[in-house]
Scaffold this motif. Structure first.
Motif, PDB file in Angstrom:
ATOM      1  N   VAL A  38      52.396  42.490 -26.704  1.00 49.02           N
ATOM      2  CA  VAL A  38      52.948  43.488 -26.236  1.00 49.02           C
ATOM      3  C   VAL A  38      52.225  44.729 -26.061  1.00 49.02           C
ATOM      4  N   ALA A  39      51.754  45.026 -24.771  1.00 49.93           N
ATOM      5  CA  ALA A  39      50.840  46.240 -24.460  1.00 49.93           C
ATOM      6  C   ALA A  39      51.632  47.704 -24.164  1.00 49.93           C
ATOM      7  N   ASP A  40      51.733  48.366 -25.009  1.00 44.36           N
ATOM      8  CA  ASP A  40      52.858  49.398 -24.986  1.00 44.36           C
ATOM      9  C   ASP A  40      51.674  50.574 -24.215  1.00 44.36           C
ATOM     10  N   VAL A  41      52.192  51.173 -22.840  1.00 36.33           N
ATOM     11  CA  VAL A  41      50.973  51.953 -22.324  1.00 36.33           C
ATOM     12  C   VAL A  41      51.645  53.450 -22.207  1.00 36.33           C
ATOM     13  N   ALA A  42      52.661  53.650 -23.256  1.00 38.09           N
ATOM     14  CA  ALA A  42      53.275  54.970 -23.240  1.00 38.09           C
ATOM     15  C   ALA A  42      52.169  56.069 -23.666  1.00 38.09           C
ATOM     16  N   ALA A  43      51.264  56.015 -24.204  1.00 37.18           N
ATOM     17  CA  ALA A  43      50.495  56.871 -24.560  1.00 37.18           C
ATOM     18  C   ALA A  43      49.104  56.742 -23.930  1.00 37.18           C
ATOM     19  N   GLY A  44      48.734  55.753 -23.016  1.00 37.60           N
ATOM     20  CA  GLY A  44      47.653  55.470 -22.175  1.00 37.60           C
ATOM     21  C   GLY A  44      47.350  54.182 -22.007  1.00 37.60           C
ATOM     22  N   ASN A  45      46.343  53.937 -21.194  1.00 33.81           N
ATOM     23  CA  ASN A  45      46.083  52.488 -20.710  1.00 33.81           C
ATOM     24  C   ASN A  45      45.596  51.876 -22.096  1.00 33.81           C
ATOM     25  N   VAL A  46      45.757  50.358 -21.905  1.00 37.76           N
ATOM     26  CA  VAL A  46      45.737  49.312 -23.193  1.00 37.76           C
ATOM     27  C   VAL A  46      44.266  48.631 -22.639  1.00 37.76           C
ATOM     28  N   THR A  47      43.479  48.122 -23.587  1.00 39.91           N
ATOM     29  CA  THR A  47      42.335  47.223 -23.425  1.00 39.91           C
ATOM     30  C   THR A  47      42.638  46.150 -24.272  1.00 39.91           C
ATOM     31  N   LEU A  48      42.748  44.863 -24.051  1.00 35.40           N
ATOM     32  CA  LEU A  48      42.792  43.804 -24.879  1.00 35.40           C
ATOM     33  C   LEU A  48      41.539  43.423 -25.493  1.00 35.40           C
ATOM     34  N   THR A  49      41.463  43.102 -26.815  1.00 35.52           N
ATOM     35  CA  THR A  49      40.195  42.610 -27.376  1.00 35.52           C
ATOM     36  C   THR A  49      40.308  40.923 -26.879  1.00 35.52           C
ATOM     37  N   ALA A  50      39.170  40.367 -27.034  1.00 38.14           N
ATOM     38  CA  ALA A  50      38.959  38.715 -26.716  1.00 38.14           C
ATOM     39  C   ALA A  50      39.940  38.080 -27.411  1.00 38.14           C
ATOM     40  N   ALA A  51      40.087  38.426 -28.879  1.00 36.46           N
ATOM     41  CA  ALA A  51      40.957  37.853 -29.971  1.00 36.46           C
ATOM     42  C   ALA A  51      42.541  38.017 -29.437  1.00 36.46           C
ATOM     43  N   GLN A  52      42.735  39.142 -28.957  1.00 38.35           N
ATOM     44  CA  GLN A  52      44.286  39.424 -28.712  1.00 38.35           C
ATOM     45  C   GLN A  52      44.618  38.403 -27.350  1.00 38.35           C
ATOM     46  N   TYR A  53      43.445  38.566 -26.575  1.00 36.02           N
ATOM     47  CA  TYR A  53      43.935  37.824 -25.192  1.00 36.02           C
ATOM     48  C   TYR A  53      43.969  36.419 -25.468  1.00 36.02           C
ATOM     49  N   ARG A  54      42.983  35.967 -26.104  1.00 37.73           N
ATOM     50  CA  ARG A  54      43.283  34.375 -26.653  1.00 37.73           C
ATOM     51  C   ARG A  54      44.360  33.810 -27.367  1.00 37.73           C
ATOM     52  N   GLU A  55      44.953  34.721 -28.071  1.00 34.55           N
ATOM     53  CA  GLU A  55      46.346  34.324 -29.057  1.00 34.55           C
ATOM     54  C   GLU A  55      47.574  34.418 -28.390  1.00 34.55           C
ATOM     55  N   ALA A  56      47.608  34.848 -26.985  1.00 36.61           N
ATOM     56  CA  ALA A  56      49.075  35.177 -26.275  1.00 36.61           C
ATOM     57  C   ALA A  56      48.840  34.651 -24.835  1.00 36.61           C
ATOM     58  N   LEU A  57      49.575  33.637 -24.242  1.00 36.30           N
ATOM     59  CA  LEU A  57      49.925  33.529 -23.245  1.00 36.30           C
ATOM     60  C   LEU A  57      50.334  34.679 -22.225  1.00 36.30           C
ATOM     61  N   GLY A  58      51.339  35.332 -22.811  1.00 33.10           N
ATOM     62  CA  GLY A  58      52.148  36.377 -22.019  1.00 33.10           C
ATOM     63  C   GLY A  58      51.603  37.636 -22.400  1.00 33.10           C
ATOM     64  N   VAL A  59      51.364  38.689 -21.667  1.00 34.00           N
ATOM     65  CA  VAL A  59      51.148  39.999 -21.998  1.00 34.00           C
ATOM     66  C   VAL A  59      52.231  40.648 -21.129  1.00 34.00           C
ATOM     67  N   ARG A  60      53.066  41.299 -22.195  1.00 31.19           N
ATOM     68  CA  ARG A  60      54.217  42.256 -21.635  1.00 31.19           C
ATOM     69  C   ARG A  60      53.965  43.446 -21.799  1.00 31.19           C
ATOM     70  N   VAL A  61      53.968  44.461 -20.580  1.00 30.55           N
ATOM     71  CA  VAL A  61      53.509  45.777 -20.779  1.00 30.55           C
ATOM     72  C   VAL A  61      55.007  46.619 -20.735  1.00 30.55           C
ATOM     73  N   ILE A  62      54.917  47.506 -21.695  1.00 32.66           N
ATOM     74  CA  ILE A  62      56.110  48.204 -21.976  1.00 32.66           C
ATOM     75  C   ILE A  62      55.711  49.762 -21.613  1.00 32.66           C
ATOM     76  N   ASN A  63      56.877  50.585 -21.481  1.00 33.97           N
ATOM     77  CA  ASN A  63      56.748  51.901 -21.190  1.00 33.97           C
ATOM     78  C   ASN A  63      55.872  52.633 -20.160  1.00 33.97           C
ATOM     79  N   ALA A  64      55.951  51.792 -19.104  1.00 27.83           N
ATOM     80  CA  ALA A  64      54.961  52.282 -17.950  1.00 27.83           C
ATOM     81  C   ALA A  64      55.854  53.009 -17.330  1.00 27.83           C
ATOM     82  N   THR A  65      55.715  54.549 -17.544  1.00 25.92           N
ATOM     83  CA  THR A  65      56.679  55.545 -17.167  1.00 25.92           C
ATOM     84  C   THR A  65      55.880  56.477 -16.259  1.00 25.92           C
TER      85      THR A  65
END
Length: 312
Positions: A38-65
């Motif tokens: 879950v990438a919460d962009v309410a406070a700003g942009n999000v950069t995934l680490t290599a570990a976070q990216y490897r450990e999830a097939l899905g990246v769900r972005v929330i709070n893109a307002t």
């Protein structure tokens, strides 16, 4: 030692408690093909680490307002399903890897692939959140939502220039030949007449087609295609060359008429590749002043002469 893309530890030959490494590998694989980050962009942009990216097939972005939010993926080779939560988001989100970007709208999703290079990002599929895209015309976001009451109507871009709408075409053209602006206004009294270009060459009218007459004064004549059906009034002795298809491809059935208007005879010759046929009792030349001869093209490259020809 680890695997090249997901960095899962490998079992070595002399290792004790191999089951620990194996179980960790199974868990990592399970996350890599089922988990969602879950990438919460309410406070700003999000950069995934290599570990976070490897450990999830899905990246769900929330709070893109807020417009312009971005999610940056690391240089890891893998596929990922990026979705922007429609319940909490109203703005597009830019997914990026270096200079390569994929824009995912609120409520939308994209299957992307990163190839492990600095700018290696490509969209494989894009569509609605959790779906592969619209299934029919009406479920698109910028089209009408029903066909009801729209029978025989056409489509056009709407006045706001942000979608399509149905409209009824009001034809303003003529419905009959007489309604056109450059044609006669009535058929009365014109029975049996043909449609011809009028004398002023400004429109069409009814009339009896006339044979165009050309007065020819030179001693040679080679008819051209635009002169099909013409009458040539030759005022001097003249050699007339009838062409082959390669020179002037007159349609089959074309007739050319020649009249000897002076004392000088008209002599008919075949052009290169052409044949001129005449009855064996006659010559391919006119017999006397005011004689009329017609040349008709009956087959490819072949003309036949008949009329007031000189006797053989």
């Amino acid at each position: 030692m680890t695997t090249p893309n997901l960095a899962i530890p490998l079992i070595v030959a002399s290792q004790s408690q191999k089951e620990v490494t194996a179980n960790a590998a199974f868990t990592a694989l399970d996350r890599a093909i089922t988990a969602t980050f879950v990438a919460d962009v309410a406070a700003g942009n999000v950069t995934l680490t290599a570990a976070q990216y490897r450990e999830a097939l899905g990246v769900r972005v929330i709070n893109a307002t807020v417009p312009g939010r971005a999610v940056t993926l690391p240089p890891v080779e893998r596929y990922a399903l990026i979705s922007v939560d429609g319940a909490t988001s109203t703005e597009d989100v830019t997914v990026q890897r270096g200079t390569a970007t994929v824009v995912v709208p609120a409520g939308g999703a994209a299957l992307v692939r990163t190839d492990g290079t600095a700018d290696g990002l490509a969209a494989i599929l894009q569509g609605a959140d959790g779906a592969a895209g619209a299934e029919n015309f009406l479920t698109l976001t910028d089209t009408p939502d029903t066909f009801a009451g729209q029978a025989l109507r056409l489509l056009r871009v709407n006045g706001d220039e942000d979608g399509l709408e149905f409209f009824e075409f009001a034809g303003g053209g003529a419905e009959t030949f007489l309604d056109l602006t450059d044609t006669p206004g009535t058929y009365a009294g014109q029975a049996g007449r043909a449609v011809v270009v009028n004398a002023g060459a400004t429109g069409l009218g009814f009339g009896i087609p006339a044979t165009p007459i050309v007065t020819h004064t030179d001693s040679t004549l080679a008819p051209v295609l635009a002169q099909a059906g013409h009458w040539f009034r030759c005022t001097n002795a003249c050699t007339i060359t009838l062409p082959s298809d390669a020179t002037a491809a007159f349609p089959l059935g074309t007739s050319l008429t020649f009249s000897q208007a002076s004392t000088g005879a008209l002599i008919f010759a075949a052009g290169s590749g052409a044949t001129v046929n005449v009855a064996p009792t006659h010559l391919a030349s006119t017999a006397v002043q005011h004689a009329v001869v017609q040349a008709t093209k009956l087959t490819a490259n072949t003309w036949v002469l008949f009329g007031n020809l000189e006797l053989a």
